[in-house]
Design a protein around this motif. Sequence first.
Motif, PDB file in Angstrom:
ATOM      1  N   VAL A 176       0.756  -1.084   0.193  1.00 36.41           N
ATOM      2  CA  VAL A 176      -0.120  -0.071   0.120  1.00 36.41           C
ATOM      3  C   VAL A 176       0.921   1.042   0.089  1.00 36.41           C
ATOM      4  CG1 VAL A 176      -1.831   1.026   1.112  1.00 36.41           C
ATOM      5  CG2 VAL A 176      -1.905  -1.197   1.255  1.00 36.41           C
ATOM      6  N   GLU A 177       0.699   2.278  -0.985  1.00 37.42           N
ATOM      7  CA  GLU A 177       1.330   3.264  -1.272  1.00 37.42           C
ATOM      8  C   GLU A 177       0.245   4.534  -1.562  1.00 37.42           C
ATOM      9  OE1 GLU A 177       4.038   2.747  -4.368  1.00 37.42           O
ATOM     10  OE2 GLU A 177       5.433   1.416  -3.177  1.00 37.42           O
ATOM     11  N   ILE A 178       1.014   5.636  -1.104  1.00 35.04           N
ATOM     12  CA  ILE A 178      -0.139   6.828  -1.315  1.00 35.04           C
ATOM     13  C   ILE A 178       0.801   7.808  -2.150  1.00 35.04           C
ATOM     14  CG2 ILE A 178       1.093   8.170   0.768  1.00 35.04           C
ATOM     15  CD1 ILE A 178      -2.653   7.688   0.289  1.00 35.04           C
ATOM     16  N   THR A 179      -0.022   8.477  -2.845  1.00 32.14           N
ATOM     17  CA  THR A 179       0.374   9.400  -4.055  1.00 32.14           C
ATOM     18  C   THR A 179       0.255  11.027  -3.385  1.00 32.14           C
ATOM     19  OG1 THR A 179      -1.520   9.535  -5.515  1.00 32.14           O
ATOM     20  CG2 THR A 179      -0.055   7.943  -5.874  1.00 32.14           C
ATOM     21  N   PRO A 180       0.842  11.672  -3.934  1.00 37.01           N
ATOM     22  CA  PRO A 180       0.530  13.134  -3.164  1.00 37.01           C
ATOM     23  C   PRO A 180      -0.831  13.611  -3.651  1.00 37.01           C
ATOM     24  CG  PRO A 180       2.871  13.267  -4.514  1.00 37.01           C
ATOM     25  CD  PRO A 180       2.038  11.824  -4.863  1.00 37.01           C
ATOM     26  N   GLU A 181      -1.385  13.154  -4.783  1.00 35.01           N
ATOM     27  CA  GLU A 181      -2.842  13.711  -5.162  1.00 35.01           C
ATOM     28  C   GLU A 181      -3.667  12.846  -4.152  1.00 35.01           C
ATOM     29  OE1 GLU A 181      -6.110  15.401  -6.354  1.00 35.01           O
ATOM     30  OE2 GLU A 181      -3.826  15.747  -7.225  1.00 35.01           O
ATOM     31  N   GLU A 182      -3.417  11.515  -3.764  1.00 33.17           N
ATOM     32  CA  GLU A 182      -4.454  11.174  -2.696  1.00 33.17           C
ATOM     33  C   GLU A 182      -4.215  11.762  -1.391  1.00 33.17           C
ATOM     34  OE1 GLU A 182      -4.578   6.246  -3.775  1.00 33.17           O
ATOM     35  OE2 GLU A 182      -2.490   7.053  -3.425  1.00 33.17           O
ATOM     36  N   VAL A 183      -3.031  12.267  -0.973  1.00 33.45           N
ATOM     37  CA  VAL A 183      -2.683  12.980   0.113  1.00 33.45           C
ATOM     38  C   VAL A 183      -3.622  14.184   0.170  1.00 33.45           C
ATOM     39  CG1 VAL A 183      -1.244  14.259   1.649  1.00 33.45           C
ATOM     40  CG2 VAL A 183      -0.285  11.889   0.774  1.00 33.45           C
ATOM     41  N   ARG A 184      -3.734  14.793  -0.904  1.00 30.43           N
ATOM     42  CA  ARG A 184      -4.649  15.953  -1.112  1.00 30.43           C
ATOM     43  C   ARG A 184      -6.139  15.855  -1.103  1.00 30.43           C
ATOM     44  NH1 ARG A 184      -3.488  21.151  -2.937  1.00 30.43           N
ATOM     45  NH2 ARG A 184      -1.461  20.719  -3.688  1.00 30.43           N
ATOM     46  N   THR A 185      -6.502  14.880  -1.659  1.00 34.16           N
ATOM     47  CA  THR A 185      -7.720  14.512  -1.726  1.00 34.16           C
ATOM     48  C   THR A 185      -8.262  13.988  -0.081  1.00 34.16           C
ATOM     49  OG1 THR A 185      -7.775  13.682  -3.804  1.00 34.16           O
ATOM     50  CG2 THR A 185      -9.387  12.783  -2.481  1.00 34.16           C
ATOM     51  N   PHE A 186      -7.435  13.464   0.575  1.00 32.41           N
ATOM     52  CA  PHE A 186      -7.632  12.891   1.811  1.00 32.41           C
ATOM     53  C   PHE A 186      -7.709  14.319   2.730  1.00 32.41           C
ATOM     54  CE2 PHE A 186      -5.916  12.408   6.225  1.00 32.41           C
ATOM     55  CZ  PHE A 186      -6.649  11.477   6.492  1.00 32.41           C
ATOM     56  N   PHE A 187      -6.805  15.047   2.576  1.00 34.45           N
ATOM     57  CA  PHE A 187      -6.961  16.437   3.240  1.00 34.45           C
ATOM     58  C   PHE A 187      -8.279  17.069   2.909  1.00 34.45           C
ATOM     59  CE2 PHE A 187      -5.612  20.793   4.365  1.00 34.45           C
ATOM     60  CZ  PHE A 187      -5.486  20.798   5.775  1.00 34.45           C
ATOM     61  N   ASN A 188      -8.644  17.486   1.652  1.00 33.57           N
ATOM     62  CA  ASN A 188      -9.604  18.233   1.453  1.00 33.57           C
ATOM     63  C   ASN A 188     -10.945  17.486   1.832  1.00 33.57           C
ATOM     64  OD1 ASN A 188      -8.181  20.018   0.381  1.00 33.57           O
ATOM     65  ND2 ASN A 188      -7.898  19.276  -1.949  1.00 33.57           N
ATOM     66  N   SER A 189     -10.835  16.172   2.095  1.00 35.19           N
ATOM     67  CA  SER A 189     -12.153  15.523   2.434  1.00 35.19           C
ATOM     68  C   SER A 189     -12.583  15.474   3.905  1.00 35.19           C
ATOM     69  CB  SER A 189     -12.225  14.078   2.192  1.00 35.19           C
ATOM     70  OG  SER A 189     -11.118  13.485   3.095  1.00 35.19           O
ATOM     71  N   ILE A 190     -11.710  16.318   4.657  1.00 32.09           N
ATOM     72  CA  ILE A 190     -11.852  16.544   6.013  1.00 32.09           C
ATOM     73  C   ILE A 190     -12.589  17.839   6.166  1.00 32.09           C
ATOM     74  CG2 ILE A 190     -10.840  16.502   8.341  1.00 32.09           C
ATOM     75  CD1 ILE A 190      -8.236  15.019   7.098  1.00 32.09           C
ATOM     76  N   PRO A 191     -13.617  17.988   6.844  1.00 30.48           N
ATOM     77  CA  PRO A 191     -14.316  19.186   6.980  1.00 30.48           C
ATOM     78  C   PRO A 191     -13.297  20.212   7.830  1.00 30.48           C
ATOM     79  CG  PRO A 191     -15.643  17.809   7.428  1.00 30.48           C
ATOM     80  CD  PRO A 191     -14.523  16.859   7.425  1.00 30.48           C
ATOM     81  N   VAL A 192     -13.487  21.274   7.325  1.00 27.21           N
ATOM     82  CA  VAL A 192     -12.183  22.450   7.944  1.00 27.21           C
ATOM     83  C   VAL A 192     -12.342  22.359   9.655  1.00 27.21           C
ATOM     84  CG1 VAL A 192     -11.440  24.846   8.372  1.00 27.21           C
ATOM     85  CG2 VAL A 192     -12.409  23.955   5.969  1.00 27.21           C
ATOM     86  N   ASP A 193     -13.513  22.295  10.278  1.00 23.17           N
ATOM     87  CA  ASP A 193     -13.663  22.625  11.705  1.00 23.17           C
ATOM     88  C   ASP A 193     -13.265  21.138  12.230  1.00 23.17           C
ATOM     89  OD1 ASP A 193     -15.860  21.068  10.760  1.00 23.17           O
ATOM     90  OD2 ASP A 193     -17.208  22.064  11.891  1.00 23.17           O
ATOM     91  N   GLU A 194     -12.836  20.064  11.561  1.00 19.76           N
ATOM     92  CA  GLU A 194     -12.796  18.774  11.909  1.00 19.76           C
ATOM     93  C   GLU A 194     -11.091  18.487  11.627  1.00 19.76           C
ATOM     94  OE1 GLU A 194     -15.552  15.850  10.796  1.00 19.76           O
ATOM     95  OE2 GLU A 194     -17.106  16.849  11.085  1.00 19.76           O
ATOM     96  N   ARG A 195     -10.357  19.239  11.149  1.00 15.49           N
ATOM     97  CA  ARG A 195      -9.062  18.986  10.894  1.00 15.49           C
ATOM     98  C   ARG A 195      -8.305  18.571  11.955  1.00 15.49           C
ATOM     99  NH1 ARG A 195      -8.624  22.639   5.431  1.00 15.49           N
ATOM    100  NH2 ARG A 195      -9.793  21.481   4.097  1.00 15.49           N
ATOM    101  N   PRO A 196      -7.252  17.848  12.142  1.00 11.07           N
ATOM    102  CA  PRO A 196      -6.728  17.521  13.352  1.00 11.07           C
ATOM    103  C   PRO A 196      -5.994  18.682  13.980  1.00 11.07           C
ATOM    104  CG  PRO A 196      -5.504  16.537  11.410  1.00 11.07           C
ATOM    105  CD  PRO A 196      -6.739  17.009  10.982  1.00 11.07           C
ATOM    106  N   LEU A 197      -5.709  18.576  15.264  1.00  9.75           N
ATOM    107  CA  LEU A 197      -4.944  19.503  15.974  1.00  9.75           C
ATOM    108  C   LEU A 197      -3.466  19.117  16.251  1.00  9.75           C
ATOM    109  CD1 LEU A 197      -5.550  22.543  17.166  1.00  9.75           C
ATOM    110  CD2 LEU A 197      -6.096  21.553  19.250  1.00  9.75           C
ATOM    111  N   PHE A 198      -2.427  19.620  15.865  1.00 10.31           N
ATOM    112  CA  PHE A 198      -1.163  19.085  16.065  1.00 10.31           C
ATOM    113  C   PHE A 198      -0.742  19.894  17.325  1.00 10.31           C
ATOM    114  CE2 PHE A 198      -0.911  18.242  11.385  1.00 10.31           C
ATOM    115  CZ  PHE A 198      -1.195  16.889  11.777  1.00 10.31           C
TER     116      PHE A 198
END
Length: 476
Positions: A176-198
């Motif tokens: 299992v590998e991840i492409t930059p486009e998949e990373v972007r799609t994953f991030f954009n799929s997270i609602p802004v108010d639910e994005r993780p807090l680091f």
Amino acid sequence: MISKFINSRLCFAALALVGLQMQAQEVVEVDSTGVAASQQVIDTVKTFEKFKVDGVSAQVGKYIVLDSDIDRKYIQIEQQGFSTADITRCELLGTLMEEKLYAHHAIQDSVIIPDAQVNATTDQQIQYMLAQFNSEEQVLKFYKKKSMPELRAELFQINKDNMLASEMQNKIIEGVEITPEEVRTFFNSIPVDERPLFSAEVEIAQIVIEPEIPQEEIQKVIDRLNEFRRGIVENGESFATKAVLYSQDPGSSTKGGKISLKRSDNFVKEFKDVAFSLQEGEVSEPFESEFGYHILMVDKIRGQTVDVRHILLIPDVTDETVAVAKAKIENIRQRIVDGELTFAEAAKSESDEKETKNDGGQLVNPVSGDTRFDLTKMDPVLSQQIYNLKDQEVSQVLTDADRTGRKKFKIIMVTDRYDEHQADYSKDYEKIQDLALNDKRRRAIEEWQDEKILETFVSVNRDYYDCDFASNWIKN
């Protein structure tokens, strides 16, 4: 070919032939015509008699999950320091069935876990238990076993099944590998108010000065090892006994210095080179590694695995060399504070820590592999050392110890600091990439589970039919 499992109706009918009042999920072996052979029924009866007192919660492939397995899982969680107040038996049963599914298909896929590897883990567990309870009697009482061999046999099987399950999981996700486009799609799929807090993070650099080991101390250790070697080779004295009495390796001395070693194992190079250069029964000359000085004897060669015994002696520093090292690092610190050289320059030219000096003393987080340390997850000792440091401030001289217990000195600087913040795609790309990859791996495992559950014999006790399992164990 004889089929090992049949559906619950055929199973119930087969058991009914011998007048058994058992639940329909119990299993028997049948021939290709679907007719149960008498011996198979007898074997099945014996199996269920074995588990009659300790109820069967489920069966996955050839693996049985007992009620006591769930109880044991609760104990394991509590021993690790976690609360079990909100964990249900349904959840634990689901976890155990997942483990059995992995183990079952690991065997189907010919995954092999060497017994030596399982035994090594089992030995460590038993040593830990004995250290915790101080006696075999207390260990057996706590785990409700009649003898240490019985406990060892159970631990061995548990460990082997867990290792099979772990190896199977690794096989599922290894491609299992991840492409930059998949990373972007994953991030954009997270609602802004639910994005993780680091959490807040820091980057840290350090300079380490180790006291020099006098040559006469090294020679004392080499002479002692040569004395041991002569007694073993010329007089037939016991290597194992000498290891127990004199070796300074806490991990092997209690076992007579015994270690099982593969060429692929992550051991120091010098140790492996000597171990794989000797014949059975041969004792090495003294040799050096980063841990100290050793002599080594080969007990047995088993293909790519070699069983060895070793004795480790660690030459010590003296009060004089400790004082010299402390004076040196105090001088380095003062020169940095006075602006004569930067921290990074001092690390490259003066630090004794090979792993960090060429990067200006920059520490790498062993968990994440990058240079940032999460303040909420840091090693408590390191966290305390930097707690009151401002950015670019050089700490006072700190006393530490190397892996052999010898004293060393260091100074630390916080080179950068990152406040707690909500995930930002450009600033936190690597962390988001890890989240996306883990999510893709999770989905790959779920898809594998869904597929394998349907093609694997799975039987769940009716007491758990109302459980809201994450996977389709009931096969509705």
